[in-house]
Write an enzyme that holds these catalytic residues in place. Structure first.
Site, short mmCIF file in Angstrom:
data_model
loop_
_atom_site.label_atom_id
_atom_site.label_comp_id
_atom_site.label_asym_id
_atom_site.label_seq_id
_atom_site.Cartn_x
_atom_site.Cartn_y
_atom_site.Cartn_z
N ASP A 1 12.62 -3.23 15.49
CA ASP A 1 12.15 -4.53 16.00
C ASP A 1 10.95 -4.40 16.93
O ASP A 1 10.28 -5.38 17.22
CB ASP A 1 13.28 -5.24 16.75
CG ASP A 1 14.39 -5.67 15.81
OD1 ASP A 1 14.14 -5.80 14.60
OD2 ASP A 1 15.53 -5.85 16.28
N GLN B 1 14.40 -2.32 4.21
CA GLN B 1 13.27 -2.14 5.12
C GLN B 1 13.56 -1.16 6.26
O GLN B 1 12.64 -0.63 6.86
CB GLN B 1 12.83 -3.47 5.69
CG GLN B 1 13.86 -4.15 6.56
CD GLN B 1 13.62 -5.66 6.68
OE1 GLN B 1 12.56 -6.09 7.04
NE2 GLN B 1 14.65 -6.44 6.38
#
Lengths: 415, 415
Positions: free
Chosen positions: A146, A306
């Site tokens: 993130d 991902q």
């Protein structure tokens, strides 16, 4: 800071654990840390906890002193968390139990590889040690796709995930150009849009997708979204869209909750389950089909691919993930050292160095995309972001090419 | 076979088009074909049609004679269809219009790169030319990630997509081992399960996932499925599942239709829309959560990534896709040649050669997985399949490794 963990002299016992979502390079940090620790004559034991803090309280520990270096090197190149991970977010009592296990095993140096929740766990464990006047060095090693740790230029794991997203959108854009329509890809990131924004790196030509990018840093308005898609589709005959799973309305309510009328899964913290479901992509595609009357509308949710696809890694990320593990040990064993969180600082174009930040600087805080990285319309990124991200992605990225041949004059359908 | 296209001597005009779903290597076939055609002194023009047969009837043609070789080589390495593709499936009248355009432009050699629908189009166009006694050589060049062309050992595009699926499941398996639960990945393939079965190549250790594989070649029974998942989850504490988008019940009804109670999109041929939506994965995950009471259940739909991800290609596939394009031209320009469909034949372990099959052998037929490739339970593959697939995937596949260190004796929680 309590008693000095390094004051006792030789006989150090190191414990390392991995927490939160796996990444493509978290095992580089683990192996960098283990090998660096084993290199020090003062270190007699290097333990690894299975499944993060959960394995610590269960005393589910592996003796990594016994691992072969050859196997460790192979593990370093393997995605996901080799020790296993956990979603447990310990409270003070849980941290107390962690501390009791560390004490029982005579651990002198505790390393936790993870995101901002993990750094907060390290902080609380360090407080328990200080209260007990027990000599324990506590180091948080950064990791998160993130990219949301404050005071870090970027975090290990993000560049490889960003590379996956860029390569995925490069392919999806070409696919969409071959069979025109609307393509929408949903990318991970509840609060920080960095990973979704990485889709912008897929663009080679000015009319390449993604044409629109929706980030959690901006309020998502369904009407504006539909107007954007209509405009792009009219201009290009197609439209490629990158959407963060964390998009929300002005009140902060997740769009997936609104569109699904509340039929969503929530975790123990009350957070809506965003990954592992195609709901958001499907709901947005339905909106486009129903409201804009566009026929070919396709949505993909990148999901777990991902963060753990085996075989898509940035070598810059790989190297830096290794170094944060090595540096964590060096910081921990340095004379006059202190507890802290290892951070990556950019010191050149492109070069980095590592710093040890106080745990409370990083713990429990969330970085989001800076305003200078988001364009004025809020549906794209700036050149500052492209310049920021490009060196992180590494070399050998695909370079899509197009045919440039001119048209053959028509013989039947003359204008 | 009508008049001989090669009888007229120099002045050949070649037209090539791409049809159906894009792949990672279809542009290799295009470029192999174009370069081989340009190499022949008798060929004066090499045209490419934009968006397949749709571009032919619209006379939307590019003059590939004018492309630089350097740019063609870059296009060859680019995924998706550089000329553009189409989902149009021409009927006899549409094929008549195709023929009229070919005739108007004096085309002598027509090549269509695509799957079994495309080969049927080539067959009908050839019939029009024969009826008109027009000298046109018609060649179908194979391409499909579904691997469903009869009489082909395998088809270009499948090995690279299979590699993507294998790498994706290798990563997903590691992720699932790190954070245990149920993971379900939905893979493309309406009738043929080859691509879904490729997930089996992700297994390194005996307890690695995918633990269960559901193929369209076998009837899907929801009760058996739930019993399988329950058994695996009880044995391993986790479960990784590969599911074909084409799974159906005994009556042939798609499972996605059953579970969604009919709320699905259909195309012009009445086929249920299977890709570009996460519905099947989400519905199966709901079943597992609700019926088995397992909490952490995550589903991904690989969607368009598996056929066009930029940067995951088998070099074997790349080479063979190039060769089918080159061989197509050689077959077409050979003295005494005939129309046909280029096919890959395996002639060694591992070596291939190419044959020109009659168009009617391939046209409109669908190969599915041979029984010898599917295990007795119907939820896994055989060693024969692994041996079949392994050489196609190419080199440099990830080799996941595990920690092998022994446990540290417990001090607090002694048994």
């Amino acid at each position: 800071m309590a008693a000095d963990a390094n004051a006792g002299g030789p006989g150090y016992r190191v414990l390392v654990a991995q927490g939160g979502g796996p990444t493509a390079v978290i095992n580089q940090s683990l192996v960098g840390l283990v090998l660096e620790a084993r290199r020090h004559a003062g270190v007699t034991h290097v333990y690894g906890a299975r499944h993060g803090v959960r394995g610590i309280v269960a005393e589910d520990l592996l003796d990594l002193t016994q691992e072969t270096t050859a196997n460790l090197e192979r593990v370093a190149a393997t995605p996901a968390a080799a020790l296993g991970s956990t979603r447990d977010k310990p409270d003070a009592a849980y941290c107390g139990r962690i501390f009791e296990v560390l004490k029982a095993h005579g651990i002198t140096h505790f390393f936790y590889i993870g995101g901002n929740d993990s750094s907060d766990t390290v902080r609380i464990v360090a407080e328990h040690a200080a209260s007990a006047n027990y000599a324990l060095r506590c180091i948080h090693v950064p990791k998160t796709i993130d990219n949301d740790l404050v005071e870090n230029d970027h975090t290990p794991g993000f560049p490889s995930a960003a590379r996956f997203v860029a390569q995925a959108f490069a392919g999806a854009n070409l696919d969409n150009a071959a069979l025109p329509g609307v393509y929408l890809g949903v990318v991970m990131g509840r609060h920080a849009g960095f990973l979704t924004a990485a889709a912008a790196m897929a663009q080679t030509h000015p009319d390449d997708g993604p044409h629109l990018i929706y980030l959690p840093e901006r309020v998502f308005d369904t009407e504006s979204f539909l107007a954007d898609v209509k405009r792009v589709h009219a201009a290009h005959g197609r439209c490629v869209i990158a959407v963060s799973e964390g998009i929300h309305d002005a009140s902060g309510e997740a769009i997936v909750t609104r569109l699904s009328q509340g039929a969503v899964e929530r975790d123990a913290h009350g957070n809506v389950q965003l990954s592992g479901t195609g709901a958001l992509a499907d709901l947005l595609c339905e909106e486009i089909k129903n409201k804009l009357g566009i026929k070919r509308v396709r949505g993909d949710t990148f999901g777990y691919l991902q963060r753990s696809f085996a075989g898509c890694v940035s070598e810059v990320d790989q190297r830096e993930a290794r170094e944060v593990g090595e540096r964590a040990v060096q910081f921990a064993l340095a004379a006059g050292g202190r507890d802290g969180s290892v951070a990556i600082k950019r010191v050149g174009e492109y070069a980095v160095d590592y710093q040890l930040l106080p745990l409370q600087t990083v713990a429990g805080k969330t970085r989001v995309m800076e305003d200078e990285f988001i364009d004025a319309a809020g549906t794209g990124v700036t050149d500052a972001f492209r310049r920021y991200l490009r060196p992180l992605l590494g070399t050998g990225l695909p370079e899509p090419a197009r045919l440039r041949a001119g048209p053959v004059p028509k013989r039947l359908n003359k204008d």
